[in-house]
Write a protein that holds these residues in place. Sequence first.
Motif, PDB file in Angstrom:
ATOM      1  N   ALA A   1       0.836  -1.203   0.000  1.00  0.00           N
ATOM      2  CA  ALA A   1       0.000   0.000   0.000  1.00  0.00           C
ATOM      3  C   ALA A   1       0.869   1.252   0.000  1.00  0.00           C
ATOM      4  O   ALA A   1       0.582   2.232  -0.706  1.00  0.00           O
ATOM      5  N   VAL A   2       1.951   1.232   0.784  1.00  0.00           N
ATOM      6  CA  VAL A   2       2.855   2.379   0.852  1.00  0.00           C
ATOM      7  C   VAL A   2       3.548   2.567  -0.494  1.00  0.00           C
ATOM      8  O   VAL A   2       3.690   3.700  -0.989  1.00  0.00           O
ATOM      9  N   THR A   3       3.973   1.455  -1.104  1.00  0.00           N
ATOM     10  CA  THR A   3       4.658   1.543  -2.400  1.00  0.00           C
ATOM     11  C   THR A   3       3.738   2.099  -3.479  1.00  0.00           C
ATOM     12  O   THR A   3       4.150   2.948  -4.288  1.00  0.00           O
ATOM     13  N   VAL A   4       2.494   1.636  -3.519  1.00  0.00           N
ATOM     14  CA  VAL A   4       1.550   2.122  -4.531  1.00  0.00           C
ATOM     15  C   VAL A   4       1.323   3.620  -4.376  1.00  0.00           C
ATOM     16  O   VAL A   4       1.345   4.378  -5.361  1.00  0.00           O
ATOM     17  N   VAL A   5       1.096   4.090  -3.148  1.00  0.00           N
ATOM     18  CA  VAL A   5       0.880   5.522  -2.924  1.00  0.00           C
ATOM     19  C   VAL A   5       2.147   6.309  -3.262  1.00  0.00           C
ATOM     20  O   VAL A   5       2.074   7.413  -3.836  1.00  0.00           O
TER      21      VAL A   5
ATOM     22  N   LEU B   1       2.273   6.468  -7.130  1.00  0.00           N
ATOM     23  CA  LEU B   1       1.227   7.347  -7.646  1.00  0.00           C
ATOM     24  C   LEU B   1       1.480   8.795  -7.235  1.00  0.00           C
ATOM     25  O   LEU B   1       1.025   9.718  -7.910  1.00  0.00           O
ATOM     26  N   GLY B   2       2.217   8.997  -6.140  1.00  0.00           N
ATOM     27  CA  GLY B   2       2.637  10.352  -5.781  1.00  0.00           C
ATOM     28  C   GLY B   2       3.562  10.938  -6.826  1.00  0.00           C
ATOM     29  O   GLY B   2       3.405  12.094  -7.236  1.00  0.00           O
ATOM     30  N   HIS B   3       4.542  10.144  -7.259  1.00  0.00           N
ATOM     31  CA  HIS B   3       5.399  10.585  -8.369  1.00  0.00           C
ATOM     32  C   HIS B   3       4.552  10.949  -9.584  1.00  0.00           C
ATOM     33  O   HIS B   3       4.746  11.991 -10.221  1.00  0.00           O
TER      34      HIS B   3
ATOM     35  N   TYR C   1       8.408   9.934  -1.438  1.00  0.00           N
ATOM     36  CA  TYR C   1       8.484   9.593  -0.015  1.00  0.00           C
ATOM     37  C   TYR C   1       7.525  10.381   0.867  1.00  0.00           C
ATOM     38  O   TYR C   1       6.980   9.837   1.830  1.00  0.00           O
ATOM     39  N   PRO C   2       7.270  11.671   0.614  1.00  0.00           N
ATOM     40  CA  PRO C   2       6.297  12.366   1.465  1.00  0.00           C
ATOM     41  C   PRO C   2       4.846  11.938   1.235  1.00  0.00           C
ATOM     42  O   PRO C   2       4.010  12.092   2.136  1.00  0.00           O
ATOM     43  N   MET C   3       4.515  11.415   0.051  1.00  0.00           N
ATOM     44  CA  MET C   3       3.109  11.214  -0.293  1.00  0.00           C
ATOM     45  C   MET C   3       2.382  10.237   0.633  1.00  0.00           C
ATOM     46  O   MET C   3       1.245  10.516   1.046  1.00  0.00           O
TER      47      MET C   3
ATOM     48  N   ALA D   1       2.849   9.697   3.767  1.00  0.00           N
ATOM     49  CA  ALA D   1       2.600  10.396   5.031  1.00  0.00           C
ATOM     50  C   ALA D   1       1.510  11.441   4.881  1.00  0.00           C
ATOM     51  O   ALA D   1       0.630  11.584   5.750  1.00  0.00           O
ATOM     52  N   LEU D   2       1.542  12.199   3.779  1.00  0.00           N
ATOM     53  CA  LEU D   2       0.512  13.206   3.547  1.00  0.00           C
ATOM     54  C   LEU D   2      -0.862  12.556   3.399  1.00  0.00           C
ATOM     55  O   LEU D   2      -1.846  13.004   4.015  1.00  0.00           O
ATOM     56  N   VAL D   3      -0.933  11.502   2.597  1.00  0.00           N
ATOM     57  CA  VAL D   3      -2.213  10.810   2.409  1.00  0.00           C
ATOM     58  C   VAL D   3      -2.653  10.153   3.709  1.00  0.00           C
ATOM     59  O   VAL D   3      -3.837  10.175   4.065  1.00  0.00           O
ATOM     60  N   GLY D   4      -1.703   9.570   4.443  1.00  0.00           N
ATOM     61  CA  GLY D   4      -2.052   8.930   5.705  1.00  0.00           C
ATOM     62  C   GLY D   4      -2.651   9.903   6.703  1.00  0.00           C
ATOM     63  O   GLY D   4      -3.684   9.618   7.331  1.00  0.00           O
ATOM     64  N   ALA D   5      -2.017  11.064   6.884  1.00  0.00           N
ATOM     65  CA  ALA D   5      -2.550  12.056   7.813  1.00  0.00           C
ATOM     66  C   ALA D   5      -3.925  12.545   7.371  1.00  0.00           C
ATOM     67  O   ALA D   5      -4.840  12.736   8.189  1.00  0.00           O
TER      68      ALA D   5
END
Length: 240
Positions: A53-57, A60-62, A105-107, A109-113
């Motif tokens: 899940a983290v890798t996909v986000v 897709l953030g890139h 890498y930030p995406m 965390a941003l989506v999670g928050a």
Amino acid sequence: MDIGTALSEALSGAWQRSLPATPPEQGWWSLAAIAVALAAVAVPTVWRFARLAVTVVHELGHAGVGILVGRRFTGFVVSGDMSGHAVTVGRPTGPGRVLSAWAGYPMPALVGALLIQIAFGGWARTALAVALVMLVVSLVFSRSLHTVVTVLVSALIVGAVWWWGGALGPGALVLALGVLLLLGAWRHLGTVMTGGRRQDDPQQLAQLTGVPAGAWNAGYVLVLALCSWWAGAVLLRALG
């Protein structure tokens, strides 16, 4: 019932399930969701699959930031070792290239928050509907069988909870996913900081800009810390 009527009713049902609703009262469901997310990050066997899940986000953030800055997204891959790679086409250098390379890498965390905020605000079903659409669209850009399977399974889980999750399911899934992405972002960043490779984002950014990879890692730490502060404030306020 004819096909037109059935389709109309299905679309109406999907619309109703996507509207914001009064969030359920706090209780066991939120604590259970947080506990599941913590276990998924802490237990190595579970993390091997949960980190998808983290890798996909991340990928897709890139892609999303690349599109926003005028680049063309051509596809992404989630590898068997759970790493990933997204491809955007455009100028090989310049601010757009730097921003799209930085965004991975930030995406999570941003989506999670954001998901943690949404889980307690009554927008969980809406978030799942949006996530389902994004996952279905991303299938078109999946460039390996492993990637297709990963995205398809994710879409099936999100779709099932969105449609049949009842009053608690959507909020619990959104909260668990938010905590997973936020903690997973820290774990991913820790891995790249302690054992970075030439193809990792900080090293690529260093090559693009001349700014050392350590400076980019420090920037990532700052963004993840701000997201953690935001999410922690939401959790403390919601759980009392």
